[in-house]
Design a protein around this motif. Structure first.
Motif, short mmCIF file in Angstrom:
data_model
loop_
_atom_site.label_atom_id
_atom_site.label_comp_id
_atom_site.label_asym_id
_atom_site.label_seq_id
_atom_site.Cartn_x
_atom_site.Cartn_y
_atom_site.Cartn_z
N ARG A 453 13.90 46.91 -10.84
CA ARG A 453 12.93 45.86 -11.15
C ARG A 453 13.48 44.45 -10.97
O ARG A 453 12.76 43.53 -10.68
CB ARG A 453 12.40 46.03 -12.57
N LEU A 454 14.76 44.38 -11.12
CA LEU A 454 15.36 43.07 -10.95
C LEU A 454 15.12 42.52 -9.56
O LEU A 454 15.05 41.33 -9.34
CB LEU A 454 16.87 43.20 -11.19
N ILE A 455 15.02 43.43 -8.62
CA ILE A 455 15.01 42.97 -7.24
C ILE A 455 13.83 43.50 -6.45
O ILE A 455 13.75 43.33 -5.26
CB ILE A 455 16.31 43.42 -6.55
N SER A 456 12.94 44.16 -7.09
CA SER A 456 11.78 44.63 -6.36
C SER A 456 10.55 44.45 -7.25
O SER A 456 10.70 44.32 -8.44
CB SER A 456 11.96 46.08 -5.95
N PRO A 457 9.35 44.47 -6.76
CA PRO A 457 9.01 44.70 -5.37
C PRO A 457 9.42 43.51 -4.51
O PRO A 457 9.42 42.38 -4.96
CB PRO A 457 7.50 44.85 -5.40
N LEU A 458 9.72 43.85 -3.30
CA LEU A 458 10.32 42.85 -2.47
C LEU A 458 9.57 42.72 -1.15
O LEU A 458 9.42 43.67 -0.42
CB LEU A 458 11.75 43.31 -2.18
N PRO A 459 9.10 41.54 -0.84
CA PRO A 459 8.49 41.37 0.48
C PRO A 459 9.59 41.47 1.52
O PRO A 459 10.75 41.17 1.23
CB PRO A 459 7.91 39.97 0.43
N GLU A 460 9.26 41.89 2.68
CA GLU A 460 10.31 42.16 3.64
C GLU A 460 10.64 40.97 4.53
O GLU A 460 11.77 40.78 4.93
CB GLU A 460 9.89 43.32 4.52
N TYR A 498 20.01 34.61 -10.79
CA TYR A 498 19.79 34.04 -12.12
C TYR A 498 18.33 34.24 -12.52
O TYR A 498 18.03 34.74 -13.61
CB TYR A 498 20.14 32.55 -12.12
N ASP A 499 17.43 33.86 -11.63
CA ASP A 499 16.00 33.95 -11.98
C ASP A 499 15.58 35.39 -12.25
O ASP A 499 14.87 35.67 -13.22
CB ASP A 499 15.14 33.34 -10.87
N CYS A 500 16.02 36.31 -11.37
CA CYS A 500 15.65 37.72 -11.55
C CYS A 500 16.23 38.26 -12.86
O CYS A 500 15.57 38.97 -13.61
CB CYS A 500 16.19 38.58 -10.42
N TYR A 501 17.48 37.91 -13.07
CA TYR A 501 18.19 38.44 -14.23
C TYR A 501 17.57 37.89 -15.53
O TYR A 501 17.30 38.64 -16.47
CB TYR A 501 19.66 38.05 -14.10
N ALA A 502 17.31 36.59 -15.52
CA ALA A 502 16.72 35.98 -16.71
C ALA A 502 15.33 36.58 -16.97
O ALA A 502 14.97 36.85 -18.13
CB ALA A 502 16.61 34.47 -16.52
N ASP A 503 14.63 36.86 -15.90
CA ASP A 503 13.31 37.45 -16.02
C ASP A 503 13.41 38.86 -16.63
O ASP A 503 12.69 39.22 -17.56
CB ASP A 503 12.70 37.50 -14.61
N ALA A 504 14.35 39.64 -16.09
CA ALA A 504 14.53 41.00 -16.60
C ALA A 504 14.95 40.97 -18.07
O ALA A 504 14.54 41.80 -18.87
CB ALA A 504 15.58 41.72 -15.76
N LEU A 505 15.76 39.99 -18.39
CA LEU A 505 16.24 39.85 -19.76
C LEU A 505 15.09 39.57 -20.72
O LEU A 505 14.98 40.15 -21.79
CB LEU A 505 17.21 38.68 -19.78
N GLN A 506 14.23 38.69 -20.26
CA GLN A 506 13.06 38.34 -21.05
C GLN A 506 12.22 39.59 -21.35
O GLN A 506 11.76 39.78 -22.47
CB GLN A 506 12.24 37.37 -20.22
N LYS A 507 12.12 40.43 -20.33
CA LYS A 507 11.32 41.66 -20.49
C LYS A 507 12.13 42.77 -21.13
O LYS A 507 11.67 43.91 -21.23
CB LYS A 507 10.82 42.12 -19.13
N MET A 625 9.96 34.04 -5.48
CA MET A 625 10.34 33.42 -6.75
C MET A 625 9.85 31.97 -6.84
O MET A 625 10.34 31.20 -7.67
CB MET A 625 11.86 33.42 -6.93
N GLY A 626 8.97 31.58 -5.93
CA GLY A 626 8.40 30.24 -6.01
C GLY A 626 9.23 29.17 -5.31
O GLY A 626 9.15 27.99 -5.64
N SER A 627 10.05 29.59 -4.38
CA SER A 627 10.86 28.68 -3.55
C SER A 627 11.58 27.58 -4.33
O SER A 627 11.38 26.39 -4.08
CB SER A 627 9.99 28.03 -2.46
N PRO A 628 12.42 27.94 -5.28
CA PRO A 628 13.17 26.92 -6.01
C PRO A 628 14.03 26.10 -5.05
O PRO A 628 14.57 26.65 -4.08
CB PRO A 628 14.04 27.71 -6.98
N LEU A 629 14.16 24.80 -5.30
CA LEU A 629 14.87 23.93 -4.37
C LEU A 629 16.28 23.59 -4.82
O LEU A 629 17.09 23.11 -4.03
CB LEU A 629 14.08 22.63 -4.16
N PHE A 630 16.55 23.83 -6.09
CA PHE A 630 17.86 23.43 -6.58
C PHE A 630 18.68 24.61 -7.09
O PHE A 630 18.16 25.58 -7.62
CB PHE A 630 17.71 22.37 -7.67
N SER A 631 19.98 24.46 -6.90
CA SER A 631 20.89 25.51 -7.35
C SER A 631 21.09 25.39 -8.85
O SER A 631 20.61 24.46 -9.49
CB SER A 631 22.23 25.33 -6.64
N LEU A 632 21.85 26.31 -9.39
CA LEU A 632 22.11 26.27 -10.83
C LEU A 632 22.94 25.04 -11.19
O LEU A 632 22.91 24.56 -12.30
CB LEU A 632 22.86 27.53 -11.26
#
Ligand code: ADP
Ligand code: MG
Length: 652
Positions: A453-460, A498-507, A625-632
């Motif tokens: 779930r962290l990394i899918s579903p994934l557009p190709e 980070y985004d995927c992981y934080a998202d998974a963590l939230q859930k 992931m909404g095309s974030p423009l900045f790094s951590l």
């Protein structure tokens, strides 16, 4: 007090109990050596189920229960005498040893430095025998109810040899050594069921009846399936079989190197050099292959009696052994490499000239049969990409997908692993074979589908951006409607993780890697306190950590985006961060810190060659992931050059 001259000069035979203690000094160095000897006895006795129980790293108690053939009373009494063995009869036997033991001194030695209890029963005896020995002195022999098999309990080891006692290390260290012996024996005998219980906690439970590959996975995790290839060779002089790592998958530690000669785990410079020689230039500085090699050879060709603990062997003809290994393993490595061909040597030779890779050299229509270099599975045909379902595919398909495309976002797998130059050799050797069936045995069991779930579903394929290539192994070059885009691949990967992981963590759904053999980490007292306070947050983040006494902690799971060799570093770094907060830190900040550290370690290195589909995959995920423009670190992930700007500059 000065000794009398007669006492000083007279030569005398040492009493038996003292001889045993001296022998014990050689055989029994620490609790783990007791475990090793008793395990070997159980294995020699044909046991299929062995349960080791220890307390406080074996310092207080070691007990080994087996279902082997046991002993009758007379044999049991003899067995605890020095030089008593059922395994060799005469000198000639010494040169054809088939058993693990043969010196006949382990039981006597152990019993001389502990409180020693032997319970044993063979298939003919009426009732079992119990023998109790204290510091080498027989205290009791009697009858007792006990099923066929043997149980030996060793308490208060070294109680009468204070010098030895002083040299014992922390519970964690002693336990690590014990665990290591169990791991060795369980790899040499995958058909045996092994259990290890420490302070009432079941640390290892390795079901019996397994093949070596299953055992490796039971012990070291699923990830090993993806880095190992089978090897097998037979000739009259010797036979071997086992698993070695793909040349592109070296490790930075020698931890996963096991050599078994006639089922005995040994050190052997001849074999070691042979294997390293076969890898040759595949190995960079500080890189080591993984190998699990079972070698069978006529016992007359080896000398196991080199070392009291029997951990070293000598070959009669070590040069021959060395040569066979270099030749055969290097051939296997090359064969394995050619099977992994994926038909693009052209693209790559161009790329190395220009440091660019891209679709220019790679016509999309070409029906490529991509072979995953990680699992040996066939990669789905490129043309069918858009039809890949978003639901969880069937197991096999998932594995292939996971190990190539999706794994772009996972640690130990493709993207995260550093891919040294030699990978090219593996991928592009010009033999067009579709798949690599032997690379990883097909009967490799699939324990579980990882939670993706962290990394899918994934557009190709990304929708708004088109990958053109890679620059300096660090930047993705792409075009969009506005113009040319250069993307910092590491910053992008880290941000996505980070985004995927934080998202998974939230859930509360962080995908984890689970270890059967807990990883023990040793912390400073300050770190321990911090860790104790953060156990809940860590658990939520995918780190199942349990106090293990003192400042030792057992790690049983980690977030899937990390690999096991990163654990200690990551945990310490997290604790470092938490220390900064002191008491002020509250939930969200702690979680944020954990996410940052984990994604920093889970992401790819700054320089890494990427395949086109990997870059596409990254960018598709980025869009998702909404095309974030900045790094951590809050620097831009990408720079754009508009068409206008380019034209202006070029047409000046
Ligand atoms: P060695 O293994 O070198 O023969 P040991 O002192 O370890 O010497 O053991 C002495 C003898 O005791 C062995 O040869 C074997 O016959 C017997 N023995 C020891 N442990 C067991 C066991 N778990 N089951 C059956 N027999 C055992
Ligand atoms: Mg023995």
């Amino acid at each position: 007090m000065p000794q009398s001259s007669s006492a000083k000069n007279s030569v005398r035979i040492l009493p038996e109990s003292l001889i045993n203690k001296i022998a014990a000094g050689e055989v029994v160095e620490r609790p783990a050596s007791v475990v090793k000897e008793l395990l070997e006895n159980a294995i020699d006795a044909g046991a299929t189920d062995i349960h080791v129980t220890v307390k406080n790293g074996g310092k207080d108690l070691i007990s080994i229960l087996d279902n082997g053939w046991g002993m009758n009373e007379a044999d049991a009494q003899l067995a605890v005498e020095r030089h008593a063995t059922s395994k060799i009869i005469d000198e000639e036997d010494l040169f054809r040893i088939q058993t693990l033991g043969f010196r006949g001194e382990a039981l006597a030695a152990i019993a001389s430095v502990s409180h020693f209890e032997l319970l044993t029963c063979d298939d003919e005896s009426q009732g079992a025998t119990r023998i109790f020995i204290k510091g080498g002195y027989l205290e009791q022999v009697g009858k007792i109810g006990f099923p066929q098999g043997t149980k030996i309990t060793v308490e208060r080891l070294f109680y009468n040899t204070p010098a030895r006692l002083k040299f014992l290390k922390t519970t964690a260290t002693e336990l690590q050594h014990i665990q290591q012996h169990l791991i060795q024996k369980s790899l040499a005998h995958p058909h045996i069921h092994f259990r290890l219980t420490h302070n009432r906690q079941l640390l290892l439970n390795l079901s019996g009846g397994q093949k070596l590959q299953t055992r490796i996975q039971q012990l070291f995790g699923e990830e090993f399936k993806e880095i190992l290839m089978t090897v097998k060779h037979e000739e009259t002089y010797l036979r071997y079989s086992g698993f070695i790592s793909f040349p592109s998958k070296p490790r930075t530690s020698r931890r996963w190197q096991y050599i078994f000669v006639n089922e005995r785990n040994v050190k052997s410079p001849a074999i070691n050099h042979g294997i390293y020689g076969a890898y040759g230039t595949f190995l960079g500085k500080g890189q080591h292959p993984v190998f699990f090699l079972n070698l069978e050879i006529d016992p007359a060709e080896i000398d196991v009696n080199v070392h009291p603990a029997k951990t070293e062997i000598r070959f009669r003809n070590s040069q021959l052994v060395h040569t066979i290994l270099v030749d055969q393993i290097s051939r296997a490595l090359k064969d394995g490499a050619s099977r992994r061909f994926f038909g693009r040597e052209h693209a790559h030779s161009n790329m190395s000239r220009t440091e660019m890779s891209g679709q220019i050299e790679l016509p999309m229509e070409e029906p490529l049969t991509l072979v995953s270099q990680y699992s040996g599975m066939t990669f789905p045909n490129r043309k069918k990409r858009s039809s890949v379902s978003r639901e969880l595919p069937p197991r096999g398909a998932l594995k292939a997908k996971h190990s190539t495309e999706i794994s772009a976002f996972t640690a130990e797998k493709p993207l995260a692993g550093i891919r040294p130059v030699q990978e090219k050799f593996e991928d592009h050797t010009p033999t067009k074979t579709a798949a690599a069936p032997e690379a990883v045995p097909e009967n490799f069991p699939e324990n579980e589908i990882r939670n993706l779930r962290l990394i899918s579903p994934l557009p190709e394929v990304p929708k708004k951006i088109r990958v053109l290539g890679q620059f300096r192994k660090s930047y993705i070059i792409a075009e969009n409607d506005a113009g040319l885009v250069m993307i910092n691949q590491r910053a992008l990967h880290e941000r996505l993780l980070y985004d995927c992981y934080a998202d998974a963590l939230q859930k509360k759904e962080v995908p984890v890697l689970t270890f059967k053999a807990s990883l023990l980490i040793e912390l400073t007292p300050q770190e321990s306190v911090l860790l104790e306070q953060s156990l809940d947050h860590l658990e939520l983040s995918g780190f199942a950590v349990n106090p293990f006494g003192g400042s030792t902690f057992a790690v049983n799971t980690i977030p899937e985006i990390l690999s096991s060799d990163q654990v200690e570093k990551v945990v310490k770094e997290i604790l470092d961060r938490l220390a900064l907060f002191g008491k002020r830190g509250h939930g969200e900040e702690i979680i944020h810190d954990i996410c940052e550290v984990v994604s920093a370690h889970g992401s790819m290195p700054a320089e890494q060659e990427l395949e086109l589909f990997e870059m596409e995959c990254l960018l598709a995920q980025w869009e998702e992931m909404g095309s974030p423009l900045f790094s951590l670190q809050e620097s831009p992930i990408l720079v754009e050059f508009s068409v206008q700007e380019l034209e202006r500059r070029l047409n000046r």
